[in-house]
Design a protein around this motif. Structure first.
Motif, PDB file in Angstrom:
ATOM      1  N   HIS A  31       0.881  -1.219  -0.043  1.00 59.71           N
ATOM      2  CA  HIS A  31       0.221   0.080   0.114  1.00 59.71           C
ATOM      3  C   HIS A  31       0.921   1.195  -0.020  1.00 59.71           C
ATOM      4  CE1 HIS A  31      -3.737  -2.310   0.441  1.00 59.71           C
ATOM      5  NE2 HIS A  31      -3.035  -2.890   1.420  1.00 59.71           N
ATOM      6  N   GLY A  32       2.067   1.023   0.108  1.00 55.37           N
ATOM      7  CA  GLY A  32       3.317   2.425   0.206  1.00 55.37           C
ATOM      8  C   GLY A  32       2.811   3.202   1.234  1.00 55.37           C
ATOM      9  N   CYS A  33       2.519   2.645   2.208  1.00 54.64           N
ATOM     10  CA  CYS A  33       2.274   3.232   3.669  1.00 54.64           C
ATOM     11  C   CYS A  33       3.702   3.626   4.209  1.00 54.64           C
ATOM     12  CB  CYS A  33       1.536   2.599   4.561  1.00 54.64           C
ATOM     13  SG  CYS A  33      -0.041   2.588   3.913  1.00 54.64           S
ATOM     14  N   GLU A  34       3.721   4.712   5.104  1.00 53.67           N
ATOM     15  CA  GLU A  34       5.077   4.829   5.929  1.00 53.67           C
ATOM     16  C   GLU A  34       4.523   4.550   7.258  1.00 53.67           C
ATOM     17  OE1 GLU A  34       7.416   8.246   5.568  1.00 53.67           O
ATOM     18  OE2 GLU A  34       6.779   8.619   3.460  1.00 53.67           O
ATOM     19  N   ILE A  35       5.382   3.662   8.226  1.00 52.36           N
ATOM     20  CA  ILE A  35       5.213   3.201   9.654  1.00 52.36           C
ATOM     21  C   ILE A  35       6.206   4.174  10.357  1.00 52.36           C
ATOM     22  CG2 ILE A  35       5.202   1.450  11.195  1.00 52.36           C
ATOM     23  CD1 ILE A  35       3.295   0.922   8.892  1.00 52.36           C
ATOM     24  N   VAL A  36       5.257   4.616  11.544  1.00 54.68           N
ATOM     25  CA  VAL A  36       5.985   5.407  12.589  1.00 54.68           C
ATOM     26  C   VAL A  36       5.855   4.638  13.843  1.00 54.68           C
ATOM     27  CG1 VAL A  36       6.076   7.339  13.971  1.00 54.68           C
ATOM     28  CG2 VAL A  36       5.616   7.706  11.417  1.00 54.68           C
ATOM     29  N   PHE A  37       7.168   3.983  14.107  1.00 58.15           N
ATOM     30  CA  PHE A  37       6.888   3.352  15.433  1.00 58.15           C
ATOM     31  C   PHE A  37       7.090   4.425  16.502  1.00 58.15           C
ATOM     32  CE2 PHE A  37       9.193   0.117  12.806  1.00 58.15           C
ATOM     33  CZ  PHE A  37       8.030  -0.900  12.842  1.00 58.15           C
ATOM     34  N   CYS A  38       6.319   4.174  17.678  1.00 61.89           N
ATOM     35  CA  CYS A  38       6.254   4.741  18.848  1.00 61.89           C
ATOM     36  C   CYS A  38       6.445   3.790  20.106  1.00 61.89           C
ATOM     37  CB  CYS A  38       5.130   5.517  18.957  1.00 61.89           C
ATOM     38  SG  CYS A  38       3.501   4.891  18.913  1.00 61.89           S
ATOM     39  N   GLY A  39       6.783   4.477  21.120  1.00 65.22           N
ATOM     40  CA  GLY A  39       6.744   3.654  22.431  1.00 65.22           C
ATOM     41  C   GLY A  39       8.085   4.128  23.362  1.00 65.22           C
ATOM     42  N   ALA A  40       8.588   3.259  24.249  1.00 65.30           N
ATOM     43  CA  ALA A  40       9.434   3.543  25.159  1.00 65.30           C
ATOM     44  C   ALA A  40      10.934   2.964  24.693  1.00 65.30           C
ATOM     45  CB  ALA A  40       9.239   2.695  26.434  1.00 65.30           C
ATOM     46  N   PRO A  41      12.030   3.373  25.115  1.00 66.33           N
ATOM     47  CA  PRO A  41      13.079   2.977  24.899  1.00 66.33           C
ATOM     48  C   PRO A  41      13.517   1.435  24.934  1.00 66.33           C
ATOM     49  CG  PRO A  41      13.314   4.955  26.237  1.00 66.33           C
ATOM     50  CD  PRO A  41      11.967   4.516  26.100  1.00 66.33           C
ATOM     51  N   ARG A  42      12.757   0.757  25.652  1.00 63.06           N
ATOM     52  CA  ARG A  42      12.968  -0.655  25.586  1.00 63.06           C
ATOM     53  C   ARG A  42      12.248  -1.248  24.384  1.00 63.06           C
ATOM     54  NH1 ARG A  42       8.341  -3.512  28.030  1.00 63.06           N
ATOM     55  NH2 ARG A  42       6.538  -2.356  28.364  1.00 63.06           N
ATOM     56  N   ASP A  43      11.635  -0.591  23.590  1.00 61.35           N
ATOM     57  CA  ASP A  43      10.956  -0.995  22.491  1.00 61.35           C
ATOM     58  C   ASP A  43      11.721  -1.154  21.186  1.00 61.35           C
ATOM     59  OD1 ASP A  43       8.608  -1.553  23.960  1.00 61.35           O
ATOM     60  OD2 ASP A  43       7.803   0.437  23.455  1.00 61.35           O
ATOM     61  N   MET A  44      12.818  -0.066  21.368  1.00 64.07           N
ATOM     62  CA  MET A  44      13.573   0.045  20.134  1.00 64.07           C
ATOM     63  C   MET A  44      14.202  -1.077  19.281  1.00 64.07           C
ATOM     64  SD  MET A  44      15.665   3.558  21.513  1.00 64.07           S
ATOM     65  CE  MET A  44      16.623   3.943  19.712  1.00 64.07           C
ATOM     66  N   ALA A  45      14.567  -2.167  20.156  1.00 65.44           N
ATOM     67  CA  ALA A  45      15.112  -3.290  19.374  1.00 65.44           C
ATOM     68  C   ALA A  45      14.092  -4.126  18.726  1.00 65.44           C
ATOM     69  CB  ALA A  45      15.755  -4.294  20.643  1.00 65.44           C
ATOM     70  N   MET A  46      12.772  -4.189  19.388  1.00 64.41           N
ATOM     71  CA  MET A  46      11.725  -4.839  18.725  1.00 64.41           C
ATOM     72  C   MET A  46      11.464  -3.872  17.501  1.00 64.41           C
ATOM     73  SD  MET A  46       7.950  -5.590  20.016  1.00 64.41           S
ATOM     74  CE  MET A  46       8.191  -6.711  21.149  1.00 64.41           C
ATOM     75  N   HIS A  47      11.402  -2.821  17.366  1.00 58.22           N
ATOM     76  CA  HIS A  47      11.193  -1.870  16.267  1.00 58.22           C
ATOM     77  C   HIS A  47      12.262  -2.229  15.095  1.00 58.22           C
ATOM     78  CE1 HIS A  47       9.084   1.332  18.832  1.00 58.22           C
ATOM     79  NE2 HIS A  47       8.355   0.353  18.825  1.00 58.22           N
ATOM     80  N   ALA A  48      13.497  -2.369  15.234  1.00 59.13           N
ATOM     81  CA  ALA A  48      14.404  -2.684  14.528  1.00 59.13           C
ATOM     82  C   ALA A  48      14.298  -3.913  13.922  1.00 59.13           C
ATOM     83  CB  ALA A  48      15.870  -2.481  15.268  1.00 59.13           C
ATOM     84  N   GLU A  49      13.797  -4.880  14.907  1.00 59.88           N
ATOM     85  CA  GLU A  49      13.788  -6.432  14.369  1.00 59.88           C
ATOM     86  C   GLU A  49      12.523  -6.413  13.429  1.00 59.88           C
ATOM     87  OE1 GLU A  49      13.476 -10.812  16.134  1.00 59.88           O
ATOM     88  OE2 GLU A  49      13.441  -9.293  17.402  1.00 59.88           O
ATOM     89  N   ILE A  50      11.644  -5.794  13.674  1.00 59.02           N
ATOM     90  CA  ILE A  50      10.418  -5.749  12.872  1.00 59.02           C
ATOM     91  C   ILE A  50      10.735  -5.334  11.244  1.00 59.02           C
ATOM     92  CG2 ILE A  50       7.899  -4.949  12.081  1.00 59.02           C
ATOM     93  CD1 ILE A  50       7.475  -5.316  15.299  1.00 59.02           C
ATOM     94  N   ALA A  51      11.432  -4.221  11.353  1.00 55.78           N
ATOM     95  CA  ALA A  51      11.976  -3.223  10.136  1.00 55.78           C
ATOM     96  C   ALA A  51      12.894  -4.325   9.665  1.00 55.78           C
ATOM     97  CB  ALA A  51      12.744  -2.200  10.337  1.00 55.78           C
ATOM     98  N   ALA A  52      13.938  -5.007  10.104  1.00 55.08           N
ATOM     99  CA  ALA A  52      14.628  -5.871   9.481  1.00 55.08           C
ATOM    100  C   ALA A  52      14.065  -7.296   8.747  1.00 55.08           C
ATOM    101  CB  ALA A  52      15.664  -6.368  10.273  1.00 55.08           C
TER     102      ALA A  52
END
Length: 68
Positions: A31-52
């Motif tokens: 769909h060509g959407c852009e995703i903006v992850f939000c959350g606490a600093p402890r969520d950053m690793a999960m965000h990176a893993e999802i993106a990868a």
């Protein structure tokens, strides 16, 4: 643009990582959407893993507003 908070405060409501990957892959890739992850600093690793896991062709569609 979609804002996504991937971690639930109640562990029983937490989606598995592979489900998040499928959702963001579809939103970005199909769909060509852009995703903006939000959350606490402890969520950053999960965000990176999802993106990868979503694939290198989708990486430009992700933005992480979470910071240390």
């Amino acid at each position: 643009m979609y804002s996504i908070a991937v971690r639930a405060t109640d562990g029983r409501r937490q989606w598995p990582l592979d489900r998040w990957v499928r959702v963001v892959r579809r939103l970005v890739g199909e769909h060509g959407c852009e995703i903006v992850f939000c959350g606490a600093p402890r969520d950053m690793a999960m965000h990176a893993e999802i993106a990868a896991l979503a694939g290198s062709s989708s990486v430009g569609g992700f933005h992480d507003l979470t910071s240390d």
